[in-house]
Write an enzyme that holds these catalytic residues in place. Structure first.
Site, PDB file in Angstrom:
ATOM      1  N   ARG A 103      -6.775  13.195  -3.818  1.00 21.18           N
ATOM      2  CA  ARG A 103      -8.066  12.594  -3.451  1.00 21.18           C
ATOM      3  C   ARG A 103      -9.085  13.643  -3.026  1.00 21.18           C
ATOM      4  NH1 ARG A 103     -11.424  10.505  -2.557  1.00 21.18           N
ATOM      5  NH2 ARG A 103     -11.634   8.936  -0.936  1.00 21.18           N
ATOM      6  N   ARG A 135      -3.024   6.642   1.273  1.00 22.01           N
ATOM      7  CA  ARG A 135      -3.500   7.718   2.143  1.00 22.01           C
ATOM      8  C   ARG A 135      -2.483   8.279   3.132  1.00 22.01           C
ATOM      9  NH1 ARG A 135      -8.725   4.875   4.332  1.00 22.01           N
ATOM     10  NH2 ARG A 135      -7.386   3.075   3.998  1.00 22.01           N
ATOM     11  N   ARG A 144       0.822  -1.219   0.000  1.00 18.94           N
ATOM     12  CA  ARG A 144       0.000   0.000   0.000  1.00 18.94           C
ATOM     13  C   ARG A 144       0.853   1.266   0.000  1.00 18.94           C
ATOM     14  NH1 ARG A 144      -5.547  -0.138   1.044  1.00 18.94           N
ATOM     15  NH2 ARG A 144      -6.314  -2.252   1.013  1.00 18.94           N
ATOM     16  N   ASP A 165      -7.416  -1.325  -7.304  1.00 19.89           N
ATOM     17  CA  ASP A 165      -7.954  -2.025  -6.133  1.00 19.89           C
ATOM     18  C   ASP A 165      -8.279  -3.452  -6.533  1.00 19.89           C
ATOM     19  OD1 ASP A 165      -8.847  -1.519  -3.245  1.00 19.89           O
ATOM     20  OD2 ASP A 165     -10.491  -2.669  -4.094  1.00 19.89           O
ATOM     21  N   TYR A 187     -15.521 -10.401   0.033  1.00 20.52           N
ATOM     22  CA  TYR A 187     -16.211  -9.125  -0.188  1.00 20.52           C
ATOM     23  C   TYR A 187     -17.503  -9.319  -0.974  1.00 20.52           C
ATOM     24  CZ  TYR A 187     -12.134  -6.629   1.559  1.00 20.52           C
ATOM     25  OH  TYR A 187     -11.126  -6.148   2.360  1.00 20.52           O
TER      26      TYR A 187
HETATM   27  O1  1CP Z   1       0.291   1.099  -3.345  1.00 23.36           O
HETATM   28  C1  1CP Z   1      -0.671   0.388  -3.161  1.00 23.36           C
HETATM   29  O2  1CP Z   1      -0.545  -0.772  -2.705  1.00 23.36           O
HETATM   30  C2  1CP Z   1      -2.019   0.955  -3.419  1.00 23.36           C
HETATM   31  C3  1CP Z   1      -2.867   0.209  -4.378  1.00 23.36           C
HETATM   32  C4  1CP Z   1      -3.896  -0.675  -3.681  1.00 23.36           C
HETATM   33  C5  1CP Z   1      -3.822  -2.045  -3.479  1.00 23.36           C
HETATM   34  C6  1CP Z   1      -2.653  -2.964  -3.796  1.00 23.36           C
HETATM   35  C7  1CP Z   1      -5.144  -0.238  -3.177  1.00 23.36           C
HETATM   36  C8  1CP Z   1      -5.622   1.154  -3.185  1.00 23.36           C
HETATM   37  N1  1CP Z   1      -5.844  -1.329  -2.756  1.00 23.36           N
HETATM   38  C9  1CP Z   1      -5.046  -2.448  -2.897  1.00 23.36           C
HETATM   39  C10 1CP Z   1      -5.372  -3.839  -2.606  1.00 23.36           C
HETATM   40  C11 1CP Z   1      -6.488  -4.132  -1.674  1.00 23.36           C
HETATM   41  N2  1CP Z   1      -7.717  -3.524  -1.582  1.00 23.36           N
HETATM   42  C12 1CP Z   1      -6.455  -5.211  -0.773  1.00 23.36           C
HETATM   43  C13 1CP Z   1      -5.321  -6.194  -0.664  1.00 23.36           C
HETATM   44  C14 1CP Z   1      -4.195  -5.650   0.146  1.00 23.36           C
HETATM   45  C15 1CP Z   1      -4.452  -5.549   1.631  1.00 23.36           C
HETATM   46  O3  1CP Z   1      -4.848  -6.553   2.254  1.00 23.36           O
HETATM   47  O4  1CP Z   1      -4.192  -4.462   2.180  1.00 23.36           O
HETATM   48  C16 1CP Z   1      -7.675  -5.227  -0.090  1.00 23.36           C
HETATM   49  C17 1CP Z   1      -8.105  -6.196   0.991  1.00 23.36           C
HETATM   50  C18 1CP Z   1      -8.470  -4.158  -0.606  1.00 23.36           C
HETATM   51  C19 1CP Z   1      -9.862  -3.807  -0.228  1.00 23.36           C
HETATM   52  C20 1CP Z   1      -9.951  -2.388   0.127  1.00 23.36           C
HETATM   53  N3  1CP Z   1     -10.057  -1.385  -0.787  1.00 23.36           N
HETATM   54  C21 1CP Z   1      -9.848  -1.811   1.421  1.00 23.36           C
HETATM   55  C22 1CP Z   1      -9.702  -2.576   2.722  1.00 23.36           C
HETATM   56  C23 1CP Z   1     -11.053  -2.839   3.315  1.00 23.36           C
HETATM   57  C24 1CP Z   1     -10.992  -3.818   4.492  1.00 23.36           C
HETATM   58  O5  1CP Z   1     -11.675  -4.865   4.416  1.00 23.36           O
HETATM   59  O6  1CP Z   1     -10.267  -3.536   5.462  1.00 23.36           O
HETATM   60  C25 1CP Z   1      -9.912  -0.415   1.251  1.00 23.36           C
HETATM   61  C26 1CP Z   1      -9.867   0.633   2.312  1.00 23.36           C
HETATM   62  C27 1CP Z   1     -10.048  -0.170  -0.152  1.00 23.36           C
HETATM   63  C28 1CP Z   1     -10.089   1.134  -0.858  1.00 23.36           C
HETATM   64  C29 1CP Z   1      -8.733   1.571  -1.253  1.00 23.36           C
HETATM   65  N4  1CP Z   1      -7.910   0.840  -2.097  1.00 23.36           N
HETATM   66  C30 1CP Z   1      -6.738   1.531  -2.286  1.00 23.36           C
HETATM   67  C31 1CP Z   1      -6.818   2.746  -1.528  1.00 23.36           C
HETATM   68  C32 1CP Z   1      -5.750   3.811  -1.476  1.00 23.36           C
HETATM   69  C33 1CP Z   1      -8.072   2.759  -0.877  1.00 23.36           C
HETATM   70  C34 1CP Z   1      -8.602   3.847   0.001  1.00 23.36           C
HETATM   71  C35 1CP Z   1      -9.516   4.671  -0.849  1.00 23.36           C
HETATM   72  C36 1CP Z   1      -9.445   6.135  -0.574  1.00 23.36           C
HETATM   73  O7  1CP Z   1      -8.470   6.814  -0.992  1.00 23.36           O
HETATM   74  O8  1CP Z   1     -10.380   6.641   0.056  1.00 23.36           O
END
Ligand code: 1CP
Length: 357
Positions: free
Chosen positions: A53, A44, A40, A89, A164
């Site tokens: 954002r 953020r 990640r 994502d 999900y």
């Molecule tokens: O540099 C990077 O890694 C960012 C790219 C990225 C990746 C690899 C994002 C951006 N999401 C992911 C993968 C992702 N998304 C996973 C697998 C990795 C992990 O376990 O951390 C998972 C489970 C998700 C699902 C997801 N999407 C969540 C987690 C929800 C939960 O169940 O806890 C969230 C918060 C998102 C939205 C999201 N995806 C990415 C960002 C930066 C965000 C936040 C959105 C925003 O800016 O408001």
């Protein structure tokens, strides 16, 4: 190329001169420094991400190649990381398949999938048609990356996507998803197979567009006991990996809370196993054997330690990983949004200072 079903690890090929450290480590080749990137790393905790954002919603970011490429490159401008990971994502390809998903900020599925009919109605993913913006992003990132920094493409592993899709939103226990496995095991298998085929297509398209390594995120592996993991999650991962061998790039499988499952993946046809912070890397390497590289596994909370303390925690991870080639330094799970970017700078510099023997 056919998958190696014997489970015997292939002998590592010699890394060509000039191979980036990250790719060499994936192949268990010696490197001049320990490669490091941060799960990640685009997101953020970076003020420049939050500034973007504030103007553009998350989905628009993922669907606009110029912006997604910009966000992918942001952490590389701050830190000398050894790899970039595509900004997208795990749910993005499912949106491409017509599943209605919003982000708040985690993914919320409008109509959670609980019936055979819904599974039957899921179309197959055609990446060039359904998510062309992702492939365009890969091309733009490759053109903008510093020399020698490879790009990792990624997807969610089938069981994590099922969590999900069935539950409909983030959850601690994902109870509806877990009960679905027991109530409707055949429907669950069908959904997992469908997702495996879709993610195989998706990742192959990312590689064809320029991704130099491919990673599957099994963020919710720890919800399953070893029997259910072997019955449901693992066959779907094997299916994806078998199909991806032909892509000719290193394959990484990250398991969160996977300490009870390490032996189950010892013969998985993946080059690298990503490890969360709850496991000891020395123990994991022993269980996996010499045929796999490992990636991890500093606790994301350790970035909140005082600088001297952080070094001690990094030392502990490096000591557990040992000196054998085939370790990529990373966190054990995604970086927390309230992390100080300066702590990341200190972490990356310190990992690099410690030369690999
Ligand atoms: O540099 C990077 O890694 C960012 C790219 C990225 C990746 C690899 C994002 C951006 N999401 C992911 C993968 C992702 N998304 C996973 C697998 C990795 C992990 O376990 O951390 C998972 C489970 C998700 C699902 C997801 N999407 C969540 C987690 C929800 C939960 O169940 O806890 C969230 C918060 C998102 C939205 C999201 N995806 C990415 C960002 C930066 C965000 C936040 C959105 C925003 O800016 O408001």
């Amino acid at each position: 190329m056919a998958a190696d079903l014997s489970g015997a690890p292939a002998a590592p090929a010699a890394a060509a001169a000039g191979t980036p450290a990250f790719l060499a480590a994936c192949q268990r080749q010696p490197t001049s420094h320990r490669p490091v990137w941060i799960m990640r790393q685009a997101g953020r905790y970076l003020p420049e991400y939050r500034a973007l954002r504030a103007r553009v919603d998350f989905e628009a970011l993922t669907r606009t190649p110029e912006l997604a490429a910009e966000v992918t490159l942001q952490p590389l401008r701050r830190f000398p990381l050894d790899a970039a990971i595509l900004f997208s994502d795990i749910m993005t390809p499912l949106q491409g398949m017509g599943v209605e998903i919003t982000f708040a900020p985690g993914p919320v599925v409008r109509d959670p999938i609980r019936s055979e009919a819904q599974i039957e109605a899921l179309p197959q993913l055609v990446p060039q048609r359904d998510v062309p913006f992702v492939l365009k992003t890969v091309e733009l990132v490759r053109a903008g990356l510093p020399q020698g920094v490879p790009l990792i493409g990624f997807a969610g592993a089938p069981f994590t996507l099922l969590c999900y899709l069935v539950c409909g939103k983030p959850s601690k226990e994902f109870a509806p998803a877990r009960s679905f496995l027991y109530q409707q095991p055949q429907a669950a298998q069908r959904l997992l197979t469908h997702l495996a085929d879709a993610m195989a297509q998706y990742l192959a398209a990312q590689a064809a567009a320029g991704a130099q390594a491919l990673m599957l995120f099994e963020s919710w592996a720890g919800l399953l006991g070893p029997r259910e993991y072997r019955q449901f999650a693992l066959p779907a991962v094997r299916r994806v990996m078998a199909s991806l061998r032909a892509a000719g790039v290193p394959l990484i499988y990250y398991m969160n809370q996977g300490s009870a499952l390490t032996s189950a993946v010892a013969d998985l046809d993946a080059d690298v196993i990503g490890v969360d912070w709850r496991s000891d890397l020395a123990q994991v390497r022993k269980e996996l054997g010499a045929g796999k590289a490992v990636q991890g596994n500093l606790d994301p909370a350790a970035l909140f330690a005082a600088p001297q303390e952080l070094r001690r925690h990094v030392d502990a991870v490096l000591a557990a990983a040992g000196d054998a080639p085939g370790h990529i330094f990373n966190l054990g799970h995604g970086i927390w949004p309230d992390t100080d970017p300066d702590a990341v700078a200190r972490l990356v510099d310190y990992v690099h200072e410690r030369r690999q023997s």
